[in-house]
Design a protein around this motif. Structure first.
Motif, PDB file in Angstrom:
ATOM      1  N   SER A  17       0.992  -1.242   0.099  1.00 31.25           N
ATOM      2  CA  SER A  17      -0.254  -0.013  -0.029  1.00 31.25           C
ATOM      3  C   SER A  17       0.858   1.186  -0.064  1.00 31.25           C
ATOM      4  O   SER A  17       1.855   1.331   0.595  1.00 31.25           O
ATOM      5  CB  SER A  17      -0.788   0.056   1.156  1.00 31.25           C
ATOM      6  OG  SER A  17      -1.397   1.128   1.475  1.00 31.25           O
ATOM      7  N   LEU A  19      -0.205   3.792   1.333  1.00 27.02           N
ATOM      8  CA  LEU A  19      -0.471   4.612   2.281  1.00 27.02           C
ATOM      9  C   LEU A  19       0.390   4.264   3.431  1.00 27.02           C
ATOM     10  O   LEU A  19       0.390   4.953   4.561  1.00 27.02           O
ATOM     11  CB  LEU A  19      -1.751   3.994   2.971  1.00 27.02           C
ATOM     12  CG  LEU A  19      -3.061   4.265   2.171  1.00 27.02           C
ATOM     13  CD1 LEU A  19      -4.116   3.648   2.585  1.00 27.02           C
ATOM     14  CD2 LEU A  19      -3.374   5.714   1.982  1.00 27.02           C
ATOM     15  N   LEU A  20       1.519   3.486   3.394  1.00 29.09           N
ATOM     16  CA  LEU A  20       2.583   3.243   4.486  1.00 29.09           C
ATOM     17  C   LEU A  20       4.004   3.783   3.720  1.00 29.09           C
ATOM     18  O   LEU A  20       4.227   3.850   2.614  1.00 29.09           O
ATOM     19  CB  LEU A  20       2.827   1.776   4.739  1.00 29.09           C
ATOM     20  CG  LEU A  20       1.594   1.039   5.192  1.00 29.09           C
ATOM     21  CD1 LEU A  20       1.711  -0.691   5.362  1.00 29.09           C
ATOM     22  CD2 LEU A  20       1.321   1.739   6.597  1.00 29.09           C
ATOM     23  N   LYS A  23       9.450   4.807   8.270  1.00 29.24           N
ATOM     24  CA  LYS A  23       9.592   5.840   9.555  1.00 29.24           C
ATOM     25  C   LYS A  23      10.761   5.373  10.482  1.00 29.24           C
ATOM     26  O   LYS A  23      11.222   6.631  10.957  1.00 29.24           O
ATOM     27  CB  LYS A  23       8.209   5.859  10.117  1.00 29.24           C
ATOM     28  CG  LYS A  23       6.869   6.028   9.350  1.00 29.24           C
ATOM     29  CD  LYS A  23       6.990   7.350   9.119  1.00 29.24           C
ATOM     30  CE  LYS A  23       5.706   7.797   8.264  1.00 29.24           C
ATOM     31  NZ  LYS A  23       5.542   9.019   7.937  1.00 29.24           N
ATOM     32  N   GLY A 130       4.738   3.261   8.634  1.00 22.40           N
ATOM     33  CA  GLY A 130       4.004   4.171   9.314  1.00 22.40           C
ATOM     34  C   GLY A 130       2.993   4.687   8.393  1.00 22.40           C
ATOM     35  O   GLY A 130       3.375   4.752   7.018  1.00 22.40           O
ATOM     36  N   ILE A 131       2.051   5.498   8.549  1.00 26.37           N
ATOM     37  CA  ILE A 131       1.169   6.199   7.827  1.00 26.37           C
ATOM     38  C   ILE A 131       2.084   7.128   6.994  1.00 26.37           C
ATOM     39  O   ILE A 131       2.654   8.050   7.329  1.00 26.37           O
ATOM     40  CB  ILE A 131       0.140   6.889   8.465  1.00 26.37           C
ATOM     41  CG1 ILE A 131      -0.886   5.719   9.245  1.00 26.37           C
ATOM     42  CG2 ILE A 131      -0.662   7.635   7.701  1.00 26.37           C
ATOM     43  CD1 ILE A 131      -1.998   6.410  10.028  1.00 26.37           C
ATOM     44  N   ASN A 132       1.825   7.187   5.556  1.00 27.46           N
ATOM     45  CA  ASN A 132       2.264   8.140   4.590  1.00 27.46           C
ATOM     46  C   ASN A 132       1.441   9.284   4.437  1.00 27.46           C
ATOM     47  O   ASN A 132       0.513   9.448   3.561  1.00 27.46           O
ATOM     48  CB  ASN A 132       2.577   7.243   3.289  1.00 27.46           C
ATOM     49  CG  ASN A 132       3.197   8.061   2.301  1.00 27.46           C
ATOM     50  OD1 ASN A 132       3.350   9.464   2.276  1.00 27.46           O
ATOM     51  ND2 ASN A 132       3.426   7.762   1.040  1.00 27.46           N
ATOM     52  N   TRP A 133       1.952  10.224   5.445  1.00 31.04           N
ATOM     53  CA  TRP A 133       0.686  11.382   5.635  1.00 31.04           C
ATOM     54  C   TRP A 133       0.705  12.207   4.380  1.00 31.04           C
ATOM     55  O   TRP A 133      -0.473  12.932   3.995  1.00 31.04           O
ATOM     56  CB  TRP A 133       1.102  12.503   6.962  1.00 31.04           C
ATOM     57  CG  TRP A 133       0.849  11.646   8.194  1.00 31.04           C
ATOM     58  CD1 TRP A 133       1.447  11.031   9.046  1.00 31.04           C
ATOM     59  CD2 TRP A 133      -0.706  11.276   8.362  1.00 31.04           C
ATOM     60  NE1 TRP A 133       0.777  10.362  10.046  1.00 31.04           N
ATOM     61  CE2 TRP A 133      -0.612  10.606   9.749  1.00 31.04           C
ATOM     62  CE3 TRP A 133      -1.973  11.766   8.218  1.00 31.04           C
ATOM     63  CZ2 TRP A 133      -1.740  10.313  10.515  1.00 31.04           C
ATOM     64  CZ3 TRP A 133      -2.961  11.381   8.545  1.00 31.04           C
ATOM     65  CH2 TRP A 133      -2.843  10.611  10.036  1.00 31.04           C
ATOM     66  N   LEU A 136      -1.438  10.445   1.729  1.00 31.79           N
ATOM     67  CA  LEU A 136      -2.837  10.448   2.450  1.00 31.79           C
ATOM     68  C   LEU A 136      -3.555  11.869   2.248  1.00 31.79           C
ATOM     69  O   LEU A 136      -4.712  11.876   1.860  1.00 31.79           O
ATOM     70  CB  LEU A 136      -2.698   9.984   3.689  1.00 31.79           C
ATOM     71  CG  LEU A 136      -4.316   9.622   4.406  1.00 31.79           C
ATOM     72  CD1 LEU A 136      -4.985   8.604   3.578  1.00 31.79           C
ATOM     73  CD2 LEU A 136      -4.169   9.564   5.871  1.00 31.79           C
ATOM     74  N   ARG A 144      -3.360  17.122   8.128  1.00 31.42           N
ATOM     75  CA  ARG A 144      -3.107  16.053   9.004  1.00 31.42           C
ATOM     76  C   ARG A 144      -3.688  16.205  10.312  1.00 31.42           C
ATOM     77  O   ARG A 144      -4.148  15.322  11.001  1.00 31.42           O
ATOM     78  CB  ARG A 144      -1.264  15.973   9.268  1.00 31.42           C
ATOM     79  CG  ARG A 144      -0.922  14.817  10.096  1.00 31.42           C
ATOM     80  CD  ARG A 144       0.404  14.577  10.206  1.00 31.42           C
ATOM     81  NE  ARG A 144       0.914  13.880  11.318  1.00 31.42           N
ATOM     82  CZ  ARG A 144       2.054  13.347  11.489  1.00 31.42           C
ATOM     83  NH1 ARG A 144       3.002  14.128  11.277  1.00 31.42           N
ATOM     84  NH2 ARG A 144       2.231  12.648  12.445  1.00 31.42           N
TER      85      ARG A 144
END
Length: 147
Positions: A17, A19-20, A23, A130-133, A136, A144
């Motif tokens: 994904s 989205l990751l 980090k 982690g979340i790929n801000w 996203l 964010r």
């Protein structure tokens, strides 16, 4: 070296994904298990672990200085991640010397030698995602904080 690590990482996670994103990282000691259908896989792992002086003296692994001059990790994880995420800003050949490397042969399961009493183990590093801000949020500043 970090360009190669980044390239291999991107190739490995190509199907995952967007989205990751990477980090952080951990130095890890891993146990290598053998599944009947799937083959080799990581069983257990232990974070903040590097090859011992014994493995370095036996020339199973290499990193220098061993043990590290300060602390117990070869390179601080934040410096590793900085060089990983921005390969243009790196430590040069010093990074190659500082990071643990397996010597002579790959870590592998050998059914003639290994069993549940003699499980092969090795060391490496683990990239924590982690979340790929930015992805996203689509680059919208301040978004964010709203999520």
């Amino acid at each position: 070296m970090f360009r190669r690590l980044q390239s291999d990482y991107c190739q490995l996670r190509n199907s995952r994904s967007p989205l990751l994103a990477p980090k952080a990282m951990h130095y890890v000691k891993v146990q290598l298990l053998h599944l009947q259908k799937s083959g080799e896989c990581v069983g257990n792992y232990e974070v903040n672990s590097t090859p011992s002086r014994k493995e370095v003296l036996n020339q199973e692994y290499a990193f220098s200085p061993c043990p590290p001059l300060m602390g117990n990790l070869p390179m601080p994880p934040d410096i590793f991640m900085h060089a990983f995420l921005d390969p243009a800003d790196h430590l040069g050949p010093m990074a190659v010397e500082m990071l643990p490397k397996k010597l002579w042969r790959a870590l592998a399961w050998d059914g003639r030698v290994h069993d549940h009493f003699n499980i092969p183990h090795g060391w490496g590093f683990y990239i924590v995602e982690g979340i790929n801000w930015p992805f996203l949020c689509g680059g919208v500043p301040g978004l964010r904080c709203l999520l």
